[in-house]
Every structure is written in structure tokens, then in C-alpha cells.
Enzyme design. Structure first.
Site: not given
Ligand code: NAI
Length: 462
Positions: A40, A43, A177, A268, A309, A441
Site C-alpha cells: 500500500g 498512501c 500551507a 512537499g 510519484d 432535489h
Molecule cells: P505541497 O507542495 O502541496 O505544499 C508545500 C507548501 O510548502 C507550498 O505551499 C510551499 O510554498 C511551502 N513551502 C516550501 N518551503 C517552505 C518554507 N521554507 N517555509 C514555508 N513554506 C514553505 O506539499 P505537501 O503539502 O507537503 O504535499 C506533498 C505532496 O503530497 C503534494 O504533491 C500533494 O499533492 C500530495 N498530497 C496530496 C493529498 C491529497 O490529495 N489530499 C494529501 C497529502 C499530500
């Protein structure tokens, strides 16, 4: 020759195990290699699934505190955190056992250990050597590190540690964020932690529609989130019960300090290629460490493929799954294909945020001539009945052809609602097609229909 296969897949995350099952369905002899104790990948074990279990439990708890009384329900609720973590573990076990069952059912051979590519056609796992016509790299990704900040998974955690805390911290500083920061921040905010999110950019959820992201930020602020945008974290100092972060304006300037009991680093994820022997095998990586592939998922070495990924594109489980299916079909001589223009993205918060297709920013950058139709949940009967009226649906359509180019939803069940838009877009449908489709509805889905009607300026309830 026992260890001879048509396909050997390294990694049994959503990309790898789905590829294995599809390849087996198509009559190929399939092996998988996995170094974790359970299948798995991230994820199921330390990502999507455990986080959703905690999001579900914490949402019900928050509901008991903030919505029950309004609905005439009297209840005293409190948190048994170890039990909640047990609930999360049950979700993991149920899902990973399900993958075990499916691999067995499809007669996929499982090798336990770290797979190494010895060259095209050969994978080694410990003392085992696998001869295989095709190799698939499906090794996924790992949490990105932040320079100068060491994650101990106790006080300074990645998403993995955040899913395994021993107690609810009084305060949590979330660095980044993005999706992970806002989902896991939501879990702990609902359970009582004071959450501060520090983000480098001047907005949250980069890549999502800006209008949706701004609306969502206001909603999170109402829920008690504090945001420090345009700020970067440059260091962290740990003491017995707290972490002190050094935070500077992104544009430069005097640093300030933010203290929290736990800091979550969510900046990220990076492709995971360690120990695979890619260099020696001649498999090329791009400048971001991703395995380079062509549009049939073949790497620079014939017979070696990669999905999920570890290659280009959004790091999403469902994108990896679809690539796994497409590649299995290609390897079986069929025409596997992934439509990268229609991959939904969901943030599983409350309300949820969901999107498919282009954002307004992307359309503007392309100079596209488009129309937008927007409908607020405030005017949707079902949302009003449930008192979940935050958010909106926005449909973006080509001004000339009316073809739907993107749909963005902030609101209740957005992650489910988005799929009618995805199906419509997959079929090249128009806003009018959506607007003229009868919707039951009272449903939240009517907001999607009304937003489609709003593209032509004829929404009924706004
Ligand atoms: P992300 O790439 O979505 O967000 C990381 C954020 O950190 C960005 O907004 C960036 O500008 C910020 N950042 C980078 N360096 C920084 C710093 N030094 N100080 C402050 N802010 C900083 O990455 P995240 O949330 O870690 O997710 C990783 C991956 O996993 C993504 O590709 C996401 O799509 C995937 N994921 C998807 C989910 C879903 O589909 N529900 C759930 C969890 C993860």
C-alpha cells in the site's frame, strides 16, 4: 526457472499494486518487490488512509462541540487519543490486508525486501535474482526536508510523525500551507491544538484556483487557524517541551520567533529512488530527481518503466493508479492512456476543496477566452438545511464552444461532487450539458448544476 516473469514491479503503493493487478488480469506473469512489512506504500500506511481516518474522527468530535447543540443534541464528548489512534490503525490494517488479498487472488508473486535493478531484465532482492521482461519503478516519494531543520518525528515531524503523535499538542506550527499542512493542521486544530501555518508564498494551496484558495483561507481562519504568509522558516531550536522556529519575511528582513509544542514540516515530497541502482543501470533522472519517462512510461533504458510519484506530474495516488493501469495495458499490447487534463485534486478538510481542469490563473496566462459561472452554497437548499453553507462551486467554460475547462469547489462533500465535473470533462461536455442534466432535489450537487447555469447567466437561486 522459478524466478522468471513478464513484469516485475518495485514498490506496492497505489501505482505499483494496481499495475500488478491489471497486468495479471491481462494474462502477464507478475512479481512485486516491497520492502515495507505491508503493501500500500505511503498512501495506505502513512498517508492518505490514516490521515482520512483521523480527519473523520476529529471532524465528528468537532461537530459534537460546535454543531450538536444547535441541532438539539445534548452530548458530553471528550478525546481518548490512544483509542483514536487505534481507529486509525484499523483503517490502515483493513486497507493493507485488502491489497494482500487482491495480490494473492491475482496470483502475483511477492518478494519481500529492497529491489535493486541489476540491469534491463534483472532485479535482485537480497539473495534472490528475478529475471523479468519488464521492470516497473513505482517507488513513490518521501517527505521533503527543510535545510537546517532536522525531523526527529517527535517534536519536529513530517506527515509520518504527525500521524503517530502520542498526545494532542497544545500548539502546532505547520511549515507549508499545501495539502498535507492543511489536512493534518485541521486534525489537530479540531482536537484542540492552536495551529499556526507558515507559508513561503503569499497564498495557501499553490496550484489551486486562487479565488478558491482565498475563500478557503478565510474559512480556516474562522475555525481558528492563524496564517503567516510570505514567510520562510530558516531554523528550529528544540527545548524539552517546545520548538522555536526562526521565521523571516520571504522578501528578507528581521527574523522573529514562533514557538509551538510540535512543528510539522510539510514543504512537499521528493521522488524516492534511493538504492535502486538507477545510475549503474543507466536510468536518467531529470533536474528535480524524477525518473525521466516518455509518454509510454519508458525510461531512458528500454524495458525499464516508471509510474507514480517518482515521475513527472502531480503526486497523487489516483494519478499513480491510472498510470499503473495504462502501463499494464501498454505492456500487454493494448493502448493504455492517461488524460492528464482531467485529474481531480481534493483537500480533505472541512469544508473540502476540490478541483479538476484549469484554474482561472492558468486560463488567463494562456490568454483563453472563458466564462465563469459561480454558485454559493449559501443559496443551496441542502447546504442551508445542514447549515454547511461555506464555499462555492465555480465552472469555467470556453466562451466560444461552452466546453467545460475547469471546475473548482470549496464546500461540503466537494471531493465527491467534483466527479460529475470530471466525467463531463472526460466526455468533452459543455456547461449547458451540465446545466440541462436533471439533478435531484435537495442535493449539494444542485450547486454544481447552478454554477453551470450561471455560466450563461441563468442560475435560478442567485
Ligand atoms: P505541497 O507542495 O502541496 O505544499 C508545500 C507548501 O510548502 C507550498 O505551499 C510551499 O510554498 C511551502 N513551502 C516550501 N518551503 C517552505 C518554507 N521554507 N517555509 C514555508 N513554506 C514553505 O506539499 P505537501 O503539502 O507537503 O504535499 C506533498 C505532496 O503530497 C503534494 O504533491 C500533494 O499533492 C500530495 N498530497 C496530496 C493529498 C491529497 O490529495 N489530499 C494529501 C497529502 C499530500
Amino acid at each position: 526457472m522459478a524466478n522468471q516473469f513478464d513484469v516485475t514491479i518495485i514498490g506496492t503503493g497505489p501505482g505499483g499494486y494496481v499495475c500488478a493487478i491489471r497486468a495479471a488480469q491481462l494474462g502477464l506473469k507478475v512479481a512485486v518487490v516491497e520492502k515495507r512489512a505491508t503493501h500500500g506504500g505511503a498512501c495506505l500506511n502513512v498517508g492518505c488512509i490514516p490521515s482520512k481516518a483521523l480527519l473523520h474522527a476529529s471532524e465528528l468530535y468537532a461537530g459534537s462541540k460546535h454543531s450538536f447543540a444547535r441541532m438539539g443534541i445534548r452530548a458530553e464528548t471528550s478525546i481518548d487519543f490512544p483509542r483514536m489512534m487505534g481507529f486509525k490503525q484499523e483503517a490502515i490494517d483493513g486497507n493493507t490486508k485488502g491489497v494482500d488479498f487482491l495480490l494473492k487472488k491475482n496470483k502475483v508473486t511477492v518478494f519481500r525486501g529492497t529491489g535493486k535493478i541489476a540491469g534491463p531484465g534483472t532485479v535482485t532482492v537480497g539473495n534472490d535474482t528475478i529475471e523479468t521482461k519488464n521492470i516497473v519503478i513505482a517507488t513513490g516519494s518521501d517527505a521533503a526536508k527543510l535545510k537546517g531543520i532536522e525531523m526527529d518525528e517527535k517534536q519536529i515531524v513530517s506527515s509520518t510523525g504527525a500521524l503517530m503523535l502520542e498526545k494532542v499538542p497544545a500548539s502546532m506550527a505547520v511549515i507549508g500551507a499545501g495539502v498535507i499542512g492543511l489536512e493534518l493542521g485541521s486534525v489537530y486544530a479540531r482536537l484542540g491544538a492552536k495551529v499556526t501555518v507558515i507559508e513561503y508564498l503569499d497564498r495557501i494551496l499553490p496550484g489551486m484556483d486562487l479565488d478558491a484558495a482565498r475563500n478557503f483561507q478565510r474559512i480556516l481562519q474562522k475555525q481558528g487557524f492563524a496564517f503567516r504568509l510570505s514567510s520562510k522558516v530558516t531554523g528550529a531550536v528544540k527545548a524539552k517541551d517546545k520548538v522555536t522556529l526562526a521565521v523571516e519575511p520571504a522578501a528578507g528582513g528581521a527574523p522573529e520567533q514562533i514557538e509551538a509544542e510540535v512543528a510539522l514540516v510539510a514543504v512537499g515530497r521528493t521522488p524516492y529512488t534511493e538504492g535502486l541502482g538507477l545510475d549503474a543501470a543507466g536510468v536518467k533522472l531529470d533536474n528535480r530527481g524524477r525518473v525521466e519517462v516518455d509518454d509510454r512510461f519508458q525510461t531512458s533504458v528500454p524495458g525499464i518503466h516508471a509510474i507514480g510519484d517518482v515521475i513527472r506530474g502531480p503526486m497523487l495516488a489516483h494519478k499513480a493508479e491510472d498510470e499503473g493501469i495504462a502501463l499494464a495495458e501498454i505492456l500487454a499490447g493494448q493502448a493504455g492512456h492517461v488524460n492528464y487534463g482531467v485529474i481531480p485534486g481534493v483537500v480533505y478538510t472541512n469544508p473540502e476543496v476540490a478541483a479538476v481542469g484549469k484554474t482561472e490563473e492558468e486560463l488567463k496566462a494562456e490568454g483563453a477566452d472563458y466564462k465563469a459561472g459561480k454558485f454559493l452554497f449559501l443559496a443551496n437548499g441542502r447546504a442551508k438545511a445542514n447549515q454547511t453553507t461555506d464555499g462555492f462551486v465555480k465552472v469555467l467554460a470556453d466562451a466560444r464552444t461552452d466546453r467545460v475547462l475547469g471546475v473548482h469547489i470549496v464546500g461540503p462533500m466537494a471531493g465527491e461532487l467534483i466527479h460529475e465535473a470530471a466525467v463531463l470533462m472526460e466526455f468533452g461536455g459543455s456547461a449547458e450539458d451540465l446545466a440541462r442534466t436533471c439533478h435531484a432535489h435537495p442535493t449539494l450537487s444542485e450547486a454544481v448544476k447552478e454554477a453551470a447555469m450561471a455560466v450563461a447567466g441563468r442560475a435560478i437561486h442567485s
